[in-house]
Design a protein around this motif. Structure first.
Motif, PDB file in Angstrom:
ATOM      1  N   ARG A  57       0.649  -1.449  -0.485  1.00 39.94           N
ATOM      2  CA  ARG A  57       0.100   0.164  -0.028  1.00 39.94           C
ATOM      3  C   ARG A  57       0.900   1.182   0.060  1.00 39.94           C
ATOM      4  NH1 ARG A  57      -2.675  -0.377   5.197  1.00 39.94           N
ATOM      5  NH2 ARG A  57      -3.815   0.990   4.942  1.00 39.94           N
ATOM      6  N   LEU A  80      -8.411  -0.875   4.682  1.00 38.06           N
ATOM      7  CA  LEU A  80      -7.833  -1.183   4.739  1.00 38.06           C
ATOM      8  C   LEU A  80      -6.277  -0.535   5.898  1.00 38.06           C
ATOM      9  CD1 LEU A  80      -6.205  -0.943   1.272  1.00 38.06           C
ATOM     10  CD2 LEU A  80      -7.522  -3.480   2.304  1.00 38.06           C
ATOM     11  N   ILE A  81      -6.884   1.150   6.332  1.00 38.52           N
ATOM     12  CA  ILE A  81      -6.613   1.276   7.341  1.00 38.52           C
ATOM     13  C   ILE A  81      -7.003   0.251   8.868  1.00 38.52           C
ATOM     14  CG2 ILE A  81      -5.873   3.358   9.380  1.00 38.52           C
ATOM     15  CD1 ILE A  81      -6.151   4.552   6.614  1.00 38.52           C
ATOM     16  N   LYS A  98      -3.582  -6.789  13.935  1.00 39.61           N
ATOM     17  CA  LYS A  98      -2.301  -6.753  15.092  1.00 39.61           C
ATOM     18  C   LYS A  98      -2.950  -6.590  16.505  1.00 39.61           C
ATOM     19  CE  LYS A  98      -0.457  -3.215  12.345  1.00 39.61           C
ATOM     20  NZ  LYS A  98      -0.409  -2.373  11.677  1.00 39.61           N
ATOM     21  N   PHE A 146      -2.675  11.257   9.611  1.00 39.53           N
ATOM     22  CA  PHE A 146      -3.641  10.844   8.480  1.00 39.53           C
ATOM     23  C   PHE A 146      -4.345  11.236   8.184  1.00 39.53           C
ATOM     24  CE2 PHE A 146      -1.498   7.110   9.373  1.00 39.53           C
ATOM     25  CZ  PHE A 146      -0.195   5.827   7.263  1.00 39.53           C
TER      26      PHE A 146
HETATM   27  N1  URA Z   1      -0.875   1.782  10.945  1.00 40.41           N
HETATM   28  C1  URA Z   1      -0.880   1.009  10.386  1.00 40.41           C
HETATM   29  O1  URA Z   1      -1.054  -0.205  11.587  1.00 40.41           O
HETATM   30  N2  URA Z   1      -1.589   0.463   9.512  1.00 40.41           N
HETATM   31  C2  URA Z   1      -2.072   1.271   8.688  1.00 40.41           C
HETATM   32  O2  URA Z   1      -2.573   0.916   7.923  1.00 40.41           O
HETATM   33  C3  URA Z   1      -2.639   3.188   8.653  1.00 40.41           C
HETATM   34  C4  URA Z   1      -1.446   3.297  10.506  1.00 40.41           C
END
Ligand code: URA
Length: 429
Positions: A173, A184-185, A192, A212
């Motif tokens: 990305r 996706l973000i 995680k 962001f």
């Molecule tokens: N931090 C992340 O771990 N993933 C993203 O897509 C944006 C910020």
């Protein structure tokens, strides 16, 4: 040879043409990409289709789940106390994790804080802590558990075993203009955090020039998506939408941000850093059943500082060692008397990065003493000739490009409007 059940091109076309993606196809796509069967080119096309057409709540849930399934899941079930973590979407001068983790642990809960390094204009928590002589970011899962049991707080590097699909997809990305897609973000961050095994999570979703998400509407959409993902996975999750149009605190860099964090742990520090640390600590503690504790008292009476010192020592750092000092400094002064009306977070972040505080490529080394010390913030009065900020670097040759970034980034006028509150909104499930 294994026969693959789907074709990547069909999944890409379905997303391109805005059809709902069946769970089995989406799970297969993530798995096949992680295995290397689906190519980077195909996954890039899919990511762009997601950026343009979005995803349903169900699709984001399946995508997140598939990314979790690509790696290991940690468990803190053996700890006798609840676990709670915080994630920030990143900003300029955002050192909040440093005082926050020990502060929350001072109330007897465990804070497993798997953190990252900075890339671009936003700093990374691990880079900041590595300014402390001896401090070690890499811990095994066993070391992490032992530290949570003994100290209550750990800030360390996320192992490579957590959500490897995300690692691969994030790198893709980054070079295909698809970082900004909210699904996706959200799935990247939450895969995680859920795989890490925390029981509760508070998200600090930032908006403004240094974040962001530049506007609050997109920050709100991202926060709602992530809160829903956490809640659906059994992780008690809330979010705060917070201002990132002005740098947080007075220090932007690494060593200077550690110094400022220690000031907060000693009961002082800049008002905005204290306000956000306390607000996030209250959210975290409320999620683990302690809604009414006096958070500020633990900053004033040394309990949070005691945990900080134990946490740094447990990772081989010396909390009393001198922090790296810059070889070169350059102060920028006000050309007229007045009130500081604006300090734009993004250019200050870029300038600190150009001074060496951040890295342009993953393999670059950061200069721990580099960065910017602000002497005033929007709303403060200055006299003509008074220092507004000081640039810190290891090499004076870096100053020109940092000053270029700061051209027009701040202003002294006749009257400042009241600064906006740091916490703008709270998002719950
Ligand atoms: N931090 C992340 O771990 N993933 C993203 O897509 C944006 C910020």
């Amino acid at each position: 040879m294994t026969v693959e059940p789907f074709d990547a091109v069909d999944v890409i076309r379905a997303k391109r043409d805005r059809h709902a993606l069946p769970e089995s196809e989406l799970r297969w796509l993530v798995d096949a990409y992680t295995r290397g069967y689906v190519s980077d080119a195909q996954m890039s096309a899919f990511a762009m289709a997601v950026l343009l057409n979005g995803m349903s709540r169900d699709e984001v849930r399946v995508l997140t789940d598939a990314m979790i399934a690509s790696g290991e899941r940690m468990s803190f079930a053996s700890l006798a106390v609840p676990t709670v973590d915080k994630h920030s979407t990143g900003g300029v001068g955002d050192k909040i994790t440093l005082p926050l983790a020990p502060l929350v642990a001072a109330f007897g809960v465990a804070v497993p804080q798997l953190s990252g390094r900075g890339l671009g204009h936003t700093g990374g928590t691990l880079d900041k802590l590595e300014a402390i002589p001896g401090w070690r970011a890499a811990l095994s899962n066993d070391e992490m558990l032992a530290q949570l049991r003994d100290v209550g707080a750990v800030i360390c590097a996320a192992g490579t075993g957590l959500a490897p699909a995300d690692k691969k997809l994030y790198a893709l990305r980054d070079v295909t203009g698809t970082v900004e897609a909210i699904p996706l973000i959200a799935s990247s961050i939450m895969s995680k955090k859920i795989a890490e095994g925390t029981g509760a999570l508070v998200l600090d979703v930032k908006f403004g020039s240094g974040a962001f998400m530049k506007d609050i509407d997109r920050a709100r959409e991202l926060a709602r998506t992530m809160v829903a993902l956490g809640t659906d996975s059994g992780v008690a999750t809330t979010a705060l939408l917070t201002q990132m149009s002005t740098p947080l605190g007075l220090a932007i860099g690494n060593a200077n941000e550690v110094r400022e964090s220690v000031e907060v742990l000693a009961g002082g520090g800049p008002a905005d850093v204290v306000e956000l640390t306390v607000a996030l600590a209250r959210e975290m503690l409320a999620l683990v059943g302690q809604p009414d504790v006096d958070v500020e008292a633990a900053l004033q009476d040394g309990r949070a500082m005691d945990v900080w010192r134990a946490m740094i020592r447990a990772q081989d750092g010396d909390p009393d060692a001198a922090l790296p000092a810059p070889r070169e400094t350059l102060s920028v002064t006000a050309s007229r008397a007045g009130v500081v009306t604006r300090m734009d977070a993004f250019p200050f972040g870029v300038a600190a990065w150009r001074l060496g505080a951040g890295r342009a490529r993953a393999q670059d080394r950061v200069v721990h003493a580099a960065g910017i010390d602000l002497h005033v913030k929007p709303g403060d009065r200055v006299d003509a000739g008074q220092p507004v900020f000081t640039l810190l670097a290891d090499d004076a040759a870096r100053f020109d490009r940092a000053l270029d970034a700061l051209d027009g980034a701040w202003e002294v006028g006749d009257a400042a409007s009241t600064p906006a509150p740091v916490v703008a909104e709270r998002i719950t499930a």
